[in-house]
Design a protein around this motif. Structure first.
Motif, short mmCIF file in Angstrom:
data_model
loop_
_atom_site.label_atom_id
_atom_site.label_comp_id
_atom_site.label_asym_id
_atom_site.label_seq_id
_atom_site.Cartn_x
_atom_site.Cartn_y
_atom_site.Cartn_z
N THR A 161 0.82 -1.21 0.00
CA THR A 161 0.00 0.00 0.00
C THR A 161 0.85 1.26 0.00
N PHE A 162 1.91 1.27 0.81
CA PHE A 162 2.70 2.49 1.00
C PHE A 162 4.09 2.43 0.37
N ALA A 163 4.44 1.32 -0.28
CA ALA A 163 5.79 1.15 -0.81
C ALA A 163 6.81 1.36 0.31
N ALA A 164 6.53 0.73 1.45
CA ALA A 164 7.36 0.93 2.64
C ALA A 164 7.66 -0.43 3.29
N PRO A 165 8.51 -1.26 2.66
CA PRO A 165 8.75 -2.60 3.20
C PRO A 165 9.46 -2.61 4.55
N VAL A 166 10.45 -1.74 4.72
CA VAL A 166 11.21 -1.75 5.97
C VAL A 166 10.33 -1.28 7.13
N ALA A 167 9.58 -0.21 6.93
CA ALA A 167 8.67 0.27 7.97
C ALA A 167 7.62 -0.78 8.30
N SER A 168 7.19 -1.55 7.30
CA SER A 168 6.21 -2.60 7.55
C SER A 168 6.77 -3.67 8.45
N VAL A 169 8.03 -4.03 8.24
CA VAL A 169 8.67 -5.03 9.10
C VAL A 169 8.84 -4.47 10.52
N LEU A 170 9.24 -3.21 10.61
CA LEU A 170 9.40 -2.60 11.94
C LEU A 170 8.07 -2.53 12.68
N LEU A 171 6.99 -2.20 11.96
CA LEU A 171 5.67 -2.17 12.59
C LEU A 171 5.31 -3.56 13.11
N ALA A 172 5.64 -4.58 12.32
CA ALA A 172 5.37 -5.95 12.74
C ALA A 172 6.11 -6.28 14.02
N VAL A 173 7.37 -5.88 14.09
CA VAL A 173 8.18 -6.18 15.27
C VAL A 173 7.72 -5.37 16.47
N GLU A 174 7.46 -4.08 16.27
CA GLU A 174 7.13 -3.21 17.39
C GLU A 174 5.71 -3.39 17.89
N LEU A 175 4.83 -3.96 17.06
CA LEU A 175 3.42 -3.94 17.43
C LEU A 175 2.71 -5.28 17.36
N LEU A 176 3.13 -6.18 16.47
CA LEU A 176 2.34 -7.37 16.21
C LEU A 176 3.00 -8.68 16.63
N LEU A 177 4.30 -8.81 16.46
CA LEU A 177 4.95 -10.10 16.71
C LEU A 177 5.13 -10.42 18.19
N PHE A 178 5.32 -9.39 19.02
CA PHE A 178 5.59 -9.56 20.44
C PHE A 178 6.85 -10.41 20.67
N GLU A 179 7.78 -10.32 19.76
CA GLU A 179 9.07 -10.97 19.93
C GLU A 179 10.02 -10.40 18.90
N TRP A 180 11.29 -10.62 19.12
CA TRP A 180 12.32 -10.19 18.17
C TRP A 180 13.22 -11.39 17.95
N LYS A 181 12.76 -12.28 17.09
CA LYS A 181 13.46 -13.54 16.83
C LYS A 181 13.57 -13.77 15.33
N PRO A 182 14.67 -14.38 14.88
CA PRO A 182 14.80 -14.67 13.45
C PRO A 182 13.69 -15.58 12.92
N ARG A 183 13.16 -16.46 13.76
CA ARG A 183 12.14 -17.39 13.29
C ARG A 183 10.90 -16.67 12.75
N SER A 184 10.64 -15.46 13.26
CA SER A 184 9.49 -14.69 12.79
C SER A 184 9.91 -13.52 11.91
N MET A 185 11.03 -12.90 12.22
CA MET A 185 11.44 -11.72 11.46
C MET A 185 11.79 -12.07 10.02
N ILE A 186 12.46 -13.20 9.81
CA ILE A 186 12.88 -13.57 8.45
C ILE A 186 11.68 -13.78 7.53
N PRO A 187 10.69 -14.60 7.90
CA PRO A 187 9.53 -14.74 7.01
C PRO A 187 8.76 -13.43 6.79
N VAL A 188 8.59 -12.64 7.85
CA VAL A 188 7.86 -11.38 7.71
C VAL A 188 8.59 -10.43 6.78
N ALA A 189 9.91 -10.34 6.92
CA ALA A 189 10.69 -9.46 6.05
C ALA A 189 10.63 -9.91 4.60
#
Length: 626
Positions: free
Chosen positions: A179-207
């Motif tokens: 929607t916003f052409a903002a992939p990095v911000a989308s990943v950061l939003l996922a980490v800061e608000l939705l994932l409730f963790e900071w682990k490669p097991r979730s960050m890699i697929p989301v990114a």
């Protein structure tokens, strides 16, 4: 991840396993689908906007401000709100709201399972709401819709709740990225608000999902940036940075005010003696009246945001947008209609920054509007890194990094100190759930079993005497009763364990029974822990086995007994961490040798003078007066 006894896999920085490859492949597919879902939602919004305000068929995004409906404009938001209310009541109540709290709730409460109806009704209801003039953005609905798509795909496979969560968030990030052409911000939003963790097991697929969606956007909607701006200076000097401080604090105050206004509006609607299905229609009346006063406050507002950043909006219009948009957005969002929060926040933040530019140093066209947009995102959503990177990706102006960092951080700090919850988490809290957005390494992860184990324990031989068994049951008043007794052979290797209850039973039965029944009460396959295991591994093993006490045995030397660890020891490790956070002490002290000698010399002279006045002239080392 926990390790059972006998697991000799080495410790590392991360617990991620090759399973992440499979989840990443699924996330890439979801990312591609998410890009098409985002395109579909934007076209739906354009379609309903054209139908409601211009009575024509078209999918291009247009501003409602150019309509010629006159006073009939008030009716349009009411009709749209009534449709949303009906869809929510008879379709799914989950379509109410701005999407992100609903995604959080699905992750935390529902095992990352989203009803298939939501995947259909959420984009349609949001498109109707926004297309009929609702002052919302597309990002909340697309996050919820993309998350629903990711969740639905995950539900067709044999996955854990954690893996479903990863794919749900991958869909949400993909939708926002496209929607916003903002992939990095989308990943950061996922980490800061939705994932409730900071682990490669979730960050890699989301990114990977966000990157896939951003790449697909190139062919579906173009590259971006969404809001191009004139280039600004890389450094703005002390006066400019001081202005960023002012903008950050002002944005934090506006963020807090908007959050309070939204939930005050919601509380007011709850007091009405009518069903919640009719609340959006009341909000629609407010939207319609606001649209008569300021038509530019209606809809997504992308054109108005671009005009602010290009310095093409008048002072009078910015004042109107700030006031009208704030009112109709908070009232309509509190009414429970469907729509997002990012675009309205950008619009209100830009208007505030445009007004502040009248008194702040001139740093270029749209500079303060851009800084204020990022600051209000960081303050309202409590996601500071998302706010900084989001504005960089929306504008491609990397020179704004330092000003944004200052303003966004201060706005974030303002709302953190002034509000317990953000606009995104308050709704979840009002439903009786608590969530924390502070991420830290668990202290149980960095402490080892050997650091808290008890080495002074009672161990029993394989053939103990009745007197030894009875003596073992004596309670040390300083340590309390020992609940589990390791049984060791001649080489001190653990061959089993005996519980205090079983030992007490045979001791009470008499000496003859003790000797006969002791072998029968030995549990010969005990669960053990090792001294080099992190306490997190131990506590996970306790949760898995239901046991709260383990012998600590060496990995070598035939499993030689080293001590015992119990749940109380894990709590003691927690208390050490609490002490580190709460105990204040001064480790180093400032010493000023010259000043110290000077003041000491003055004190000696003063003391000598006092002594001389009291006892006569002072004598030297030979006893003679000076």
């Amino acid at each position: 991840m926990y390790r059972l006894a006998g697991d000799t896999s080495p410790l590392g920085d991360f617990t991620t396993r090759p399973r992440v490859i499979t989840i990443s492949v699924m996330a890439i597919v979801i990312g591609l689908i998410g890009a098409y879902v985002a395109l579909g939602l934007l076209k739906l919004i354009g379609l309903f906007t054209n139908l409601f305000f211009f009575q024509r068929w078209g999918t291009a995004l247009v501003s409602p401000a150019g309509n010629t409906l006159g006073p009939w404009e008030i009716v349009v938001p009411v009709i749209g709100a009534l449709l949303v209310g009906v869809m929510a009541r008879y379709g799914s109540e989950r379509i109410r709201g701005h999407g992100i709290p609903e995604a959080i709730e699905a992750i935390l409460i529902n095992g990352s399972r989203i009803d298939p109806k939501v995947a259909v009704l959420k984009p349609v209801s949001s498109a109707i709401s926004i297309g009929s003039g609702g002052p919302f953005g597309a990002e909340g609905p697309i996050i919820m819709t993309g998350g629903a798509v990711g969740s639905l795909i995950a539900q067709f496979f044999h996955l854990t709740a954690a893996e479903r969560k990863t794919l749900l968030v991958a869909g949400a990030a993909a939708g926002m990225s496209a929607t916003f052409a903002a992939p990095v911000a989308s990943v950061l939003l996922a980490v800061e608000l939705l994932l409730f963790e900071w682990k490669p097991r979730s960050m890699i697929p989301v990114a990977l999902a966000a990157a896939t969606a951003a790449a697909a956007r190139r062919y579906l909607m173009g590259m971006g940036p969404l809001f191009p701006v004139p280039a600004h200076n890389a450094f703005i000097g002390p006066e400019g940075l001081a202005g960023c401080v002012v903008v950050g604090i002002a944005a934090g105050a506006l963020s807090a005010g908007l959050t309070l206004a939204v939930y005050a509006s919601e509380d007011t609607f709850k007091k009405l003696p009518i069903h919640w299905m009719w609340w959006p229609a009341i909000g629609g009346v407010v939207i319609g009246i606001g649209g008569l006063v300021c038509p530019q406050a209606l809809g997504v507002g992308y054109e108005e945001i671009g005009a602010m950043l290009q310095g093409q909006m008048s002072l009078h219009l910015m004042i109107l947008i700030l006031i009208v948009k704030s009112i109709i957005w908070s009232v309509s969002l509190g009414s429970g209609t469907s729509g997002g929060v990012l675009a309205p926040l950008l619009m209100m933040g830009g208007a505030l920054g445009g007004l502040e530019s009248l008194v702040l140093p001139a740093e270029g066209v749209g500079f303060w509007a851009l800084v204020s947009m990022g600051a209000i995102l960081g303050g309202t959503m409590r996601s500071p890194f998302t706010g900084v990177v989001f504005m960089l990706e929306l504008t491609h102006d990397v020179n704004m990094l330092l000003p944004l960092l200052v303003a966004v951080t201060l706005a974030h700090g303002f709302t953190v100190l002034s509000l317990r919850r953000s606009i995104l988490t308050e709704k979840v809290a009002r439903r009786g759930f608590h969530l924390s957005r502070e991420y830290a390494v668990d202290p149980l992860e960095i402490l080892f079993a050997k650091e808290v184990m008890r080495s002074k324990i009672v161990a029993l031989p394989t053939t103990p005497s009745p007197d030894l068994m009875a003596e073992s049951l004596r309670v040390d008043p300083t340590k309390g009763p020992q609940r589990l007794f390791p049984v060791v052979d001649a080489s001190q290797s653990v061959v089993g364990v005996v519980t205090r209850v079983d030992l007490q039973r045979i001791v009470d039965a008499g000496p003859e029974v003790c000797a006969a029944e002791f072998p029968a009460i030995i549990r010969s396959t005990p669960t053990v822990a090792h001294p080099d295991e992190p306490l997190r591994v131990v506590v996970h093993r306790m949760a898995h086995t239901g046991l709260t006490r383990f012998p600590i045995v060496a990995r070598t030397n035939g499993g030689k007994l080293l001590g015992m660890i119990a749940l109380d020891d894990l709590l003691r490790a927690r208390s050490l961490n609490l002490e580190a956070e709460r105990r204040r002490e001064r480790v180093l002290r400032f010493v000023f040798p010259l000043s110290f000698s000077f003041f000491s010399r003055k004190a000696e002279v003063a003391n000598g003078a006092d002594a001389e006045s009291a006892n006569g002239p002072a004598a030297d080392e030979d006893g003679e007066p000076d």
